[in-house]
Design an enzyme around this catalytic site. Sequence first.
Site, PDB file in Angstrom:
ATOM      1  N   SER A  97       0.820  -1.218   0.000  1.00 12.10           N
ATOM      2  CA  SER A  97       0.000   0.000   0.000  1.00 12.10           C
ATOM      3  C   SER A  97       0.853   1.267   0.000  1.00 12.10           C
ATOM      4  O   SER A  97       2.012   1.255   0.429  1.00 12.10           O
ATOM      5  CB  SER A  97      -0.927   0.002   1.218  1.00 12.10           C
ATOM      6  OG  SER A  97      -1.688  -1.176   1.243  1.00 12.10           O
TER       7      SER A  97
HETATM    8  N1  SAM Z   1      -0.464  -4.750   3.929  1.00 15.96           N
HETATM    9  C1  SAM Z   1       0.251  -5.223   2.778  1.00 15.96           C
HETATM   10  C2  SAM Z   1       1.636  -4.639   2.678  1.00 15.96           C
HETATM   11  O1  SAM Z   1       2.021  -3.815   3.505  1.00 15.96           O
HETATM   12  O2  SAM Z   1       2.356  -5.047   1.756  1.00 15.96           O
HETATM   13  C3  SAM Z   1      -0.489  -4.960   1.504  1.00 15.96           C
HETATM   14  C4  SAM Z   1      -1.604  -5.858   1.335  1.00 15.96           C
HETATM   15  S1  SAM Z   1      -2.231  -5.990  -0.294  1.00 15.96           S
HETATM   16  C5  SAM Z   1      -2.921  -4.428  -0.606  1.00 15.96           C
HETATM   17  C6  SAM Z   1      -3.625  -7.023   0.089  1.00 15.96           C
HETATM   18  C7  SAM Z   1      -3.251  -8.442   0.463  1.00 15.96           C
HETATM   19  O3  SAM Z   1      -4.425  -9.107   0.927  1.00 15.96           O
HETATM   20  C8  SAM Z   1      -2.713  -9.256  -0.705  1.00 15.96           C
HETATM   21  O4  SAM Z   1      -1.473  -9.790  -0.390  1.00 15.96           O
HETATM   22  C9  SAM Z   1      -3.777 -10.355  -0.869  1.00 15.96           C
HETATM   23  O5  SAM Z   1      -3.248 -11.590  -1.304  1.00 15.96           O
HETATM   24  C10 SAM Z   1      -4.329 -10.436   0.533  1.00 15.96           C
HETATM   25  N2  SAM Z   1      -5.650 -11.055   0.656  1.00 15.96           N
HETATM   26  C11 SAM Z   1      -6.731 -10.916  -0.145  1.00 15.96           C
HETATM   27  N3  SAM Z   1      -7.751 -11.653   0.345  1.00 15.96           N
HETATM   28  C12 SAM Z   1      -7.298 -12.263   1.471  1.00 15.96           C
HETATM   29  C13 SAM Z   1      -7.878 -13.136   2.439  1.00 15.96           C
HETATM   30  N4  SAM Z   1      -9.145 -13.574   2.352  1.00 15.96           N
HETATM   31  N5  SAM Z   1      -7.118 -13.563   3.462  1.00 15.96           N
HETATM   32  C14 SAM Z   1      -5.834 -13.153   3.581  1.00 15.96           C
HETATM   33  N6  SAM Z   1      -5.222 -12.327   2.718  1.00 15.96           N
HETATM   34  C15 SAM Z   1      -5.952 -11.881   1.676  1.00 15.96           C
END
Ligand code: SAM
Length: 219
Positions: free
Chosen positions: A62
Amino acid sequence: MKDYTDERLNMVDSQLVRRGIKDKRVLDAMSKVPRHLFVPPEVTSVAYTDQPLSIGESQTISQPYMVALMSECLELRGGEKILEMGTGSGYQTAILAELGFSVYTIERIITLSVRAQRTLKHLGYENIKFNVGDGTLGWPENAPYDGIMVTAGAPKISQVLIDQLSEGGRIVLPVGNSFSQELVVVSKINGKIKTKNICGCMFVPLIGKHGWNKEKKYY
Ligand code: SAM
């Protein structure tokens, strides 16, 4: 090897302080955590710019401002237990650990979780527990949590998460569809839920049982 201190401090001043992030602990954590170590090598030189960046697997780290804003919105003091959904690169996880929380983080894509675990271990963070799976189910074994942070766009505020939140705790999450989401803070006060809209935002979808359906792709 370049340590990017100047870029990091400039990011804190120009992107966070000037946009109204006030929590000194959040600003200190963002000044300290080496964001350039959480991004793929080809984008290291732009790690501190004002944007989300690709981390592979069609996912993103993000934008720094969004990481700081979501951390500030938890309104916690340190020492509390936090559930994070969407480990991704592990950068937000590091900020939460730096703030002194016990962090429980879940990622559905195993390659991202393994890479994040390696980075966070290398940096010496110990107060983090990792889980690979569907974060929309929460992590009931360790509930309740004082704070829950969802770092992917959810279709709704799920009762599953509300049930795993402590009295007085907060959930910070983006809610909406792929075209428009709102960053929302949900507070649990005397068993009742209060919501506050913070700002518009844009996240990759939260995919899972209580999120979007990957096969149908209606997000
Ligand atoms: N906070 C992270 C960082 O600092 O890099 C960025 C996160 S990214 C915007 C969103 C993440 O949520 C992705 O890695 C995606 O694979 C994960 N995601 C999506 N659905 C999910 C779920 N049901 N459970 C766990 N992770 C999930």
